[in-house]
Write a protein that holds these residues in place. Structure first.
Motif, PDB file in Angstrom:
ATOM      1  N   GLU A 128       6.614  -3.983 -15.063  1.00  0.00           N
ATOM      2  CA  GLU A 128       7.460  -4.453 -13.985  1.00  0.00           C
ATOM      3  C   GLU A 128       7.965  -3.244 -13.207  1.00  0.00           C
ATOM      4  N   GLY A 129       7.842  -3.294 -11.879  1.00  0.00           N
ATOM      5  CA  GLY A 129       8.330  -2.192 -11.048  1.00  0.00           C
ATOM      6  C   GLY A 129       9.219  -2.724  -9.943  1.00  0.00           C
ATOM      7  N   CYS A 130      10.180  -1.947  -9.490  1.00  0.00           N
ATOM      8  CA  CYS A 130      11.127  -2.434  -8.487  1.00  0.00           C
ATOM      9  C   CYS A 130      11.535  -1.338  -7.505  1.00  0.00           C
ATOM     10  N   ASN A 136       0.835  -1.211   0.000  1.00  0.00           N
ATOM     11  CA  ASN A 136       0.000   0.000   0.000  1.00  0.00           C
ATOM     12  C   ASN A 136       0.864   1.253   0.000  1.00  0.00           C
ATOM     13  N   LYS A 137       1.894   1.215   0.871  1.00  0.00           N
ATOM     14  CA  LYS A 137       2.800   2.363   0.971  1.00  0.00           C
ATOM     15  C   LYS A 137       3.480   2.641  -0.357  1.00  0.00           C
ATOM     16  N   LEU A 138       3.724   1.574  -1.108  1.00  0.00           N
ATOM     17  CA  LEU A 138       4.392   1.727  -2.402  1.00  0.00           C
ATOM     18  C   LEU A 138       3.399   2.094  -3.503  1.00  0.00           C
ATOM     19  N   GLY A 139       2.129   2.214  -3.107  1.00  0.00           N
ATOM     20  CA  GLY A 139       1.117   2.571  -4.107  1.00  0.00           C
ATOM     21  C   GLY A 139       0.605   1.389  -4.907  1.00  0.00           C
ATOM     22  N   ILE A 140       0.773   0.177  -4.355  1.00  0.00           N
ATOM     23  CA  ILE A 140       0.323  -1.025  -5.064  1.00  0.00           C
ATOM     24  C   ILE A 140      -0.680  -1.754  -4.166  1.00  0.00           C
ATOM     25  N   PRO A 141      -1.916  -1.328  -4.140  1.00  0.00           N
ATOM     26  CA  PRO A 141      -2.874  -1.983  -3.256  1.00  0.00           C
ATOM     27  C   PRO A 141      -3.175  -3.412  -3.712  1.00  0.00           C
ATOM     28  N   LEU A 142      -3.151  -4.345  -2.760  1.00  0.00           N
ATOM     29  CA  LEU A 142      -3.415  -5.739  -3.107  1.00  0.00           C
ATOM     30  C   LEU A 142      -4.800  -6.186  -2.658  1.00  0.00           C
ATOM     31  N   GLU A 143      -5.403  -5.426  -1.699  1.00  0.00           N
ATOM     32  CA  GLU A 143      -6.705  -5.852  -1.201  1.00  0.00           C
ATOM     33  C   GLU A 143      -7.753  -5.765  -2.296  1.00  0.00           C
ATOM     34  N   MET A 177      -6.419  -7.702 -19.315  1.00  0.00           N
ATOM     35  CA  MET A 177      -5.911  -6.571 -18.521  1.00  0.00           C
ATOM     36  C   MET A 177      -4.388  -6.544 -18.547  1.00  0.00           C
ATOM     37  N   GLU A 178      -3.838  -5.432 -18.075  1.00  0.00           N
ATOM     38  CA  GLU A 178      -2.389  -5.326 -17.977  1.00  0.00           C
ATOM     39  C   GLU A 178      -1.918  -6.255 -16.864  1.00  0.00           C
ATOM     40  N   LEU A 179      -0.800  -6.912 -17.083  1.00  0.00           N
ATOM     41  CA  LEU A 179      -0.231  -7.741 -16.027  1.00  0.00           C
ATOM     42  C   LEU A 179       0.981  -7.012 -15.473  1.00  0.00           C
ATOM     43  N   SER A 180       1.207  -7.134 -14.168  1.00  0.00           N
ATOM     44  CA  SER A 180       2.396  -6.475 -13.649  1.00  0.00           C
ATOM     45  C   SER A 180       2.984  -7.243 -12.492  1.00  0.00           C
ATOM     46  N   GLN A 212     -10.829  -4.703  -2.471  1.00  0.00           N
ATOM     47  CA  GLN A 212     -11.632  -3.508  -2.734  1.00  0.00           C
ATOM     48  C   GLN A 212     -10.803  -2.349  -3.283  1.00  0.00           C
ATOM     49  N   MET A 213      -9.476  -2.433  -3.127  1.00  0.00           N
ATOM     50  CA  MET A 213      -8.663  -1.287  -3.539  1.00  0.00           C
ATOM     51  C   MET A 213      -7.838  -1.541  -4.793  1.00  0.00           C
ATOM     52  N   ARG A 214      -7.937  -2.723  -5.330  1.00  0.00           N
ATOM     53  CA  ARG A 214      -7.054  -3.091  -6.446  1.00  0.00           C
ATOM     54  C   ARG A 214      -7.063  -2.094  -7.586  1.00  0.00           C
ATOM     55  N   LEU A 215      -5.926  -1.991  -8.217  1.00  0.00           N
ATOM     56  CA  LEU A 215      -5.819  -1.133  -9.389  1.00  0.00           C
ATOM     57  C   LEU A 215      -6.729  -1.698 -10.467  1.00  0.00           C
ATOM     58  N   ALA A 216      -7.628  -0.873 -10.925  1.00  0.00           N
ATOM     59  CA  ALA A 216      -8.554  -1.349 -11.946  1.00  0.00           C
ATOM     60  C   ALA A 216      -7.772  -1.677 -13.203  1.00  0.00           C
TER      61      ALA A 216
END
Ligand SMILES: Nc1ncnc2c1ncn2[C@@H]1O[C@H](COP(=O)(O)OP(=O)(O)OP(=O)(O)O)[C@@H](O)[C@H]1O
Ligand SMILES: [Mg+2]
Lengths: 250, 482
Positions: free
Chosen positions: B238-240, B111-118, B205-208, B120-124
């Motif tokens: 891909e992000g790191c 979440n802190k990194l801006g990648i919500p996994l839950e 969808m986009e995969l990441s 209800q919050m997932r990146l659409a």
């Protein structure tokens, strides 16, 4: 509005401006003429805050504040605008993005919120229409590949959108065709306002036929050697700069 | 002009924003590398025998290899016995779980990194595989993708669920002997992502994959394998990131892409590993082998990378153009500030007829950064009418940094055409003055000019990434000298 007192400027030990005095009131239009290399562009750069010059003496007050003490952006935010003699290309940055960044930079400083996208585009397109500019210029990179005249017109577009209070125009007329000159002059006249002043640097009477100056100054060897009304420009056109020099010598 | 440099110098150096450490109990191997360590990794993952054998072959070969010295980068010799080759959060011990069971500490890290996994919050519209140190902690939208026939899961899971695909494709693009770091990776890789797009499917969808190094003294060795079957299409991101630490950490990944007839893969990377501090202390060594093979006709692959992080970046995402009419593209922005070093570029290997490739590389050097473009374009004997266009532009900020270009060309087919353009420029004081005169702050002006310089690459990135990349570039340049 602007008061220049005994301004001395040099570059690498060479004096370029040596004791300029000039006072420009709100709503006035001043024309500055003078031979090549006399220091006209240098004066405009100094007012805009370009780096690389030694200001050895004098001061400049802008609305009572020490202009020379302000950074380049601070001057822009305070209302100083320079239409460049040679506008700079910024590859990859679209004109519209650039205009928006500039306008929002100024608005932010004035405590205003960013203009919303619709209002902004409407405002810009209106000004482009006035200047007879094709909207496709909005999506081209700033000045990149623009013709000489297109660059000059783009400067006036920026000026119209940003609505500064002190407009310095460095040879905006050079490179413009006859019709463009008239359109640009109309653009400038449209901006004339009791709270806005203009400094027109030019070599030709032609521009002054369209934009009537209140005062004309002749700059030579980094000094204002003669000031007068609009008739001074006509005399210069007739006799050339040698005439001023002769009169000075005598 | 000196005083304008002052303006740039005064731009306040902003800290690396993803440099926090997650406080979590980990199960880590003690440092050291041996056949036993490899057996232990393989056992942890419950791997089939063939994979363990494959790892051991790689390891035995690696022992005979010399560390490569040809890159234009400098760093002290790495002691491979000092690295821990496996680290996983304790809570992940029993393998991947459903999201509800994932340690909240891990969820909040992402979440802190801006990648919500839950849920209800997932990146659409974006499915995420989150890799934390040596393991994948969660993969979102798995079920939805499965409905479309798309397999998107962690590498470990793929080994269990789809061993036949792994057996068929693993190591077929980058063999386990390919190079020093690829061999090391083959021996010790712990996790990564796996993607299979079946025939005729356009991935919905986009995969990441989001890679995070957290534990100290560990190396991250992940492996990604993407297969685009006939006529399929996928866009993968891909992000790191990694915490700020004073020690250097090794990240040696391998990415293999297989593209079959009429298929297309678009692979985008925004690499923001911790770059070290302004004195060059710490940071990630990012030594990666990435290669795509356009195995059949009309296959297309496009690599887009934005490299702003890492102390050292050493990688050449490449394309082997086997199929006739296949297309390879490489778009790269590499930025080095402070004491960062980058030696990056691509290889375009043309074997098929009418194959074409495009290379656009933008290198930005600031501070004491060293930025090298190294590229190879090879036209094989049968590469009838193959074409390549290469453009390498370097932007220098200040006089302590360096830009270097090494384009190599090998051509065995006279009908092939190659075009190369290169430029080196400085960020011009006139441009800065012009922008600032219009009321744009020095900081915004620099970032605007640099973004303009990178525009041809950014326009290749998916929307959400383009915005992130632009912001990242701004941050990475702050505190740089003009
Ligand atoms: N950075 C610099 N270094 C050295 N000399 C300079 C520099 N800037 C200006 N000068 C010199 O100062 C003098 C005045 O230049 P400036 O550009 O102000 O003239 P100008 O009046 O605008 O001329 P023009 O009508 O040709 O535009 C010239 O002799 C020019 O060569
Ligand atoms: Mg001039």
């Amino acid at each position: 509005m602007l008061k220049i007192e005994n301004l001395h400027v040099s570059v690498e030990g060479k004096e370029i401006l040596n004791g300029i005095n000039l006072e420009i009131g709100a709503g006035e239009v001043h024309a500055i003429m003078g031979p090549n290399g006399s220091g006209k562009s240098t004066l405009s750069y100094i007012l805009a805050g370009r780096e690389g010059y030694d200001i050895t003496e004098g001061r400049v007050l802008f609305n009572g504040k020490d202009l020379l003490d302000m950074s380049v952006e601070e001057r822009a935010w305070a209302g100083v605008f320079l239409a460049f003699q040679y506008p700079v290309e910024v590859p990859g940055v679209s004109n519209i993005y650039f205009l928006k960044a500039a306008l929002n930079g100024i608005r932010k400083h004035e405590g205003l919120s960013e203009l919303d996208a619709m209002d902004f585009i409407t405002r810009v397109k209106g000004k482009m229409k006035d200047l007879d500019m094709d909207e496709k210029f909005l999506y081209r990179a700033v000045n990149e590949g623009f013709s000489g005249g297109e660059k000059k017109r783009n400067e006036i577009l920026q000026m119209s959108v940003l609505e500064p209070s002190l407009c310095l125009l460095d040879e905006t007329d050079s490179g413009l065709d006859i019709d463009a000159l008239q359109i640009v002059a109309e653009g400038v006249n449209r901006l004339r306002d009791p709270n806005r002043s203009f400094v027109l640097i030019t070599h030709y009477q032609r521009l002054l036929d369209y934009i009537k100056p209140d005062y004309v100054h002749v700059l030579a060897h980094g000094k204002v050697v003669k000031s007068g009304g609009p008739e001074l420009a006509l005399e210069l056109e007739k006799h050339g700069y040698a005439w001023v020099e002769e009169k000075l010598a005598s | 002009m000196a005083a304008s440099n002052e303006n740039l110098k005064n731009m306040i150096g902003q800290e690396y924003k993803d440099g926090f450490v997650t406080d979590i109990e980990s199960d880590s191997f003690p440092p050291g590398l041996s056949e036993d360590v490899i057996r232990a990794i393989s056992a942890k993952k419950d791997e089939p025998e063939f994979l363990l054998e494959w790892r051991l072959e790689a390891y035995r070969h690696w022992l005979t290899m010399k560390h490569p010295e040809w890159a234009f980068v400098e760093f002290p010799k790495i002691d491979f016995q000092e690295i821990s080759y496996y680290s996983a959060p304790k809570s992940m011990e029993d393998g991947p779980k459903s999201l509800d069971e994932v340690d909240p500490e891990l969820i909040s890290t992402y979440n802190k990194l801006g990648i919500p996994l839950e849920e209800q919050m997932r990146l659409a519209g974006v499915a995420v595989d989150a890799v934390f140190d040596s393991v994948s902690v969660a993969t979102t939208f798995k079920d939805k993708l499965y409905e479309a026939g798309v397999i998107f899961c962690s590498f470990s899971e793929a080994v269990k669920e789809h061993p036949e695909l792994i057996k068929q494709y693993l190591g077929t693009v980058v063999s386990q002997y390919d190079n020093f770091y690829a061999a090391l990776n083959a021996a010790v890789f712990s996790d990564g992502s796996f993607v299979y797009i079946p025939k005729g499917v356009r991935c919905p969808m986009e995969l990441s994959t989001y890679f995070r190094i957290n534990a100290a003294n560990t190396g991250q060795f992940e492996r990604t394998l993407i297969i685009a079957d006939e006529g399929s299409h996928v866009s993968y991101l891909e992000g790191c990131t990694a915490p700020m630490r004073d020690e250097n950490q090794l990240h040696a990944a391998v990415v293999e892409l297989v593209i079959l007839k009429d298929a297309e893969i678009k692979y985008s990377t925004v690499q923001n590993w911790y770059p070290g501090d302004e004195n060059g202390v710490g940071g990630i060594y990012n030594f990666v082998t990435k290669r795509a093979e356009c195995r059949e006709e009309n296959a297309k692959v496009s690599w887009t990378q934005v490299e702003t992080g890492s102390a050292i970046t050493w990688k050449y995402p490449s394309v082997v153009l086997k199929g006739d009419n296949s297309i390879g593209e490489f778009y790269s922005v590499a930025l080095t500030n402070n004491y960062q070093q980058a030696d990056t570029g691509t290889k375009m290997i043309h074997y098929g007829k009418n194959t074409s490739s495009t290379i656009i590389s933008k290198g930005i050097s600031a501070g004491h950064g060293q930025n090298t473009y190294r590229g190879l374009v090879k036209m094989g004997r049968n590469a009838e009418n193959a074409r390549n266009y290469t453009q390498c532009d370097s932007l220098l900020m200040g006089d302590q940094c360096g830009a270097h270009t090494f384009p190599y060309i090998e051509t065995k087919n006279p009908s092939a055409t190659l075009e190369h353009e290169a430029s080196t420029s400085k960020i011009s004081e006139d441009q800065l003055f012009y922008c600032m005169q219009r009321g744009i702050s020095a900081e915004d002006a620099v970032s605007m000019i640099v973004n303009g310089f990178c525009k041809e690459v950014f326009k290749e990135l998916p929307m959400e990434f383009a915005v992130e990349a632009q912001a990242l570039l701004g941050i990475s340049l702050e505190g740089s000298v003009g």
